[in-house]
Design an enzyme around this catalytic site. Structure first.
Site, PDB file in Angstrom:
ATOM      1  N   PHE A  79       0.895  -1.640   0.005  1.00  0.00           N
ATOM      2  CA  PHE A  79       0.587   0.295   0.300  1.00  0.00           C
ATOM      3  C   PHE A  79       1.222   0.781   0.253  1.00  0.00           C
ATOM      4  CE2 PHE A  79      -3.142   3.375   1.646  1.00  0.00           C
ATOM      5  CZ  PHE A  79      -4.252   2.633   1.366  1.00  0.00           C
ATOM      6  N   ASP A 118       1.602  -5.481   8.527  1.00  0.00           N
ATOM      7  CA  ASP A 118       0.539  -4.346   8.491  1.00  0.00           C
ATOM      8  C   ASP A 118      -0.775  -5.426   8.013  1.00  0.00           C
ATOM      9  OD1 ASP A 118      -1.707  -2.545   7.725  1.00  0.00           O
ATOM     10  OD2 ASP A 118      -0.185  -0.938   6.735  1.00  0.00           O
ATOM     11  N   TYR A 144     -10.627   0.332  10.590  1.00  0.00           N
ATOM     12  CA  TYR A 144     -12.105   0.545  10.229  1.00  0.00           C
ATOM     13  C   TYR A 144     -12.260  -0.084   8.801  1.00  0.00           C
ATOM     14  CZ  TYR A 144      -8.419   3.155   7.133  1.00  0.00           C
ATOM     15  OH  TYR A 144      -7.625   3.127   7.069  1.00  0.00           O
ATOM     16  N   ARG A 200     -12.669  -4.719  -7.474  1.00  0.00           N
ATOM     17  CA  ARG A 200     -12.537  -5.504  -6.060  1.00  0.00           C
ATOM     18  C   ARG A 200     -13.530  -5.750  -5.402  1.00  0.00           C
ATOM     19  NH1 ARG A 200      -8.522  -2.514  -1.450  1.00  0.00           N
ATOM     20  NH2 ARG A 200     -10.104  -1.548  -0.974  1.00  0.00           N
TER      21      ARG A 200
HETATM   22  C1  LIG Z   1      -6.057   0.847   4.706  1.00  0.00           C
HETATM   23  C2  LIG Z   1      -4.542   0.769   4.424  1.00  0.00           C
HETATM   24  C3  LIG Z   1      -3.642   1.432   4.878  1.00  0.00           C
HETATM   25  C4  LIG Z   1      -4.268   3.558   4.932  1.00  0.00           C
HETATM   26  O1  LIG Z   1      -3.851   3.642   6.292  1.00  0.00           O
HETATM   27  P1  LIG Z   1      -3.690   4.938   7.319  1.00  0.00           P
HETATM   28  O2  LIG Z   1      -3.578   5.853   7.965  1.00  0.00           O
HETATM   29  O3  LIG Z   1      -5.107   4.195   7.815  1.00  0.00           O
HETATM   30  O4  LIG Z   1      -4.779   5.779   6.174  1.00  0.00           O
HETATM   31  C5  LIG Z   1      -2.312   1.230   5.285  1.00  0.00           C
HETATM   32  N1  LIG Z   1      -1.698   0.223   4.970  1.00  0.00           N
HETATM   33  C6  LIG Z   1      -2.838  -0.992   4.903  1.00  0.00           C
HETATM   34  C7  LIG Z   1      -1.611  -2.171   3.956  1.00  0.00           C
HETATM   35  C8  LIG Z   1      -3.874  -0.456   4.474  1.00  0.00           C
HETATM   36  O5  LIG Z   1      -4.518  -1.786   2.884  1.00  0.00           O
END
Ligand SMILES: *Cc1c(COP(=O)(O)O)cnc(C)c1O
Length: 420
Positions: free
Chosen positions: A133, A205, A230, A379
């Site tokens: 991500f 993560d 969330y 997705r």
């Molecule tokens: C959804 C997601 C995030 C989101 O990061 P935020 O700081 O909560 O916006 C980060 N890493 C991964 C792998 C995700 O799937």
């Protein structure tokens, strides 16, 4: 174009028998889903748990409105980050006292990576996945700049080979069990072992794993983990994230953001920082109590739920989705993205199509909510706590109709919104 009814009838019969035999079916009542909506975006924003609105009303009216500042003691606001952390820990295989809830995943990534670098001095490399991500990659780059390290982007599958050569130079490896785009599930135990054998720290993560599949942090001896509140945890928009610090690392865990809530005596008001014992040192500043209480209420949806059953149902749903797609979308230009082998699949199914964006919009107008990931991925996430096999069939059937009717060519489905 209509589908031969025997084919649909057979799929419908299978959906019905799978749903009738589903031990988790009653959990749907723990969520408030709008009528007529098939919600396959719980991997982006989980649905609203029924326990949240009354908990919020109580938090606002009674705790804040009436009890006011006494709530820090009387309603145990002060303990919320660790209490909610432990509730999340229960779902990710972490014994109490190792997980703290708060801030966003991005912030917790910064904290975890920075602390990891400090735990492994003299090692100049930080590893991450080129398919990770974006925020995970951006923050790895920034932490590397801050500490004078170098980021190497190594695909998860290539890690063992890389580590065999350069492992002694690696401080920390930050990866995700599930690829957020393709839905591929990586080898969490094997990767953890390979990273640790090289003397480096493993940071997972868990954004697409927590609440979706069993994660055995303690059993696997994982060093650090982060994740959001969330997605599958359904804690609400912008819900607090979490950070897991294995007990054996806590005494040496040197938090980069030394906020007063992480102090051993936060109300001693001394001018120098002494970290608290335990994972409490991973607290920072005054926590977002309303959001923490919403997340805490949301987590009650998991009460008495066996994560192995959640995993089994999730695989049944995604496998059934793939079967429906094979039958109903054949010859319509869709490409397969998510692995077929159950052991290599997270909790989503992803299809490839050049018209992905407009198709997702057209589906949403029909009440089937998925999402699109650039440039061409459709997705569909399944949360086994509230999705049924009938809904999966309905979603694929409607995608077939959108495509065969050319509905996605309508101008209104082609305008880009801010959030995709
Ligand atoms: C959804 C997601 C995030 C989101 O990061 P935020 O700081 O909560 O916006 C980060 N890493 C991964 C792998 C995700 O799937």
């Amino acid at each position: 174009m209509t589908t031969a009814t025997p084919v649909l009838d057979a799929l419908a019969a299978r959906a019905t028998s799978l749903d009738d035999a589903d031990p988790l079916a009653p959990l749907r009542e723990r969520f408030l889903l709008p009528e007529g909506v098939v919600y396959l975006d719980g991997n982006s924003l989980g649905a609203l748990p029924a326990a949240v609105p009354p908990a919020m009303a109580d938090a606002v009216r009674r705790q804040w409105g009436t009890d006011l500042i006494r709530s820090w003691n009387d309603n145990a606001w002060w303990q919320a980050p660790l209490r909610v952390g432990d509730a999340i820990g229960h779902l990710i295989g972490a014994a109490p006292g190792q997980t703290v809830a708060g801030d966003s995943t991005s912030v917790q990534l910064f904290n975890a990576l920075s602390a990891a670098v400090r735990l492994r001095p003299g090692r100049p490399l930080l590893l991450t996945d080129p398919a990770h991500f974006p925020t995970d990659q951006y923050i790895a780059d920034s932490v590397a700049r801050l500490f004078g390290l170098e980021v190497r982007r190594i695909p998860a599958a290539g890690l063992p080979g890389f580590l065999a050569e350069e492992g002694h130079r690696v401080a920390v490896a930050g990866y995700s069990p599930v690829d957020y785009r393709t839905g591929e599930l990586h080898d969490v135990p094997g990767t953890t072992r390979a990273v640790q054998r090289a003397g480096a720290l493993m940071l997972w993560d868990l954004c697409h794993a927590a609440g979706a599949l069993p994660v055995r942090l303690d059993e696997l001896g994982v060093d650090l983990a982060v994740g959001c509140g969330y997605k599958y945890l359904s804690g609400g928009p912008g819900a607090p994230a979490f950070l897991y610090v294995a007990e054996r690392h806590q005494a040496a865990f040197d938090h980069p953001i030394t906020g007063w809530n992480g102090h051993s005596e936060p109300f001693g008001l001394s001018g120098g920082y002494t970290p608290a014992e335990g994972v409490g040192r991973a607290r920072i500043g005054t926590p977002p109590i309303l959001s923490l209480l919403a997340l805490e209420a949301a987590l009650t949806a998991f009460e008495g739920v066996d994560m192995e059953l959640v995993r089994a149902k999730s695989l049944s749903l995604t496998g059934f989705f793939q079967d429906c797609a094979d039958t109903l979308l054949a010859g319509l230009g869709f490409g397969d993205v998510t692995p077929r082998e159950p052991g290599r699949r997270g909790s989503q199914v992803v299809l490839r199509h050049p018209e992905a964006y407009a198709m997702v919009q057209a589906l949403a107008a029909r009440g089937v909510v998925g999402d699109m990931r650039a440039p061409d991925l459709l997705r569909f996430g399944v949360n086994a706590l509230y999705i049924s096999h009938r809904e999966v069939l309905d979603a694929v059937r409607q995608l077939r109709e959108v495509t065969t009717d050319g509905e996605h060519w309508q101008e209104r489905f082609r305008l880009r919104t801010t959030v995709t």
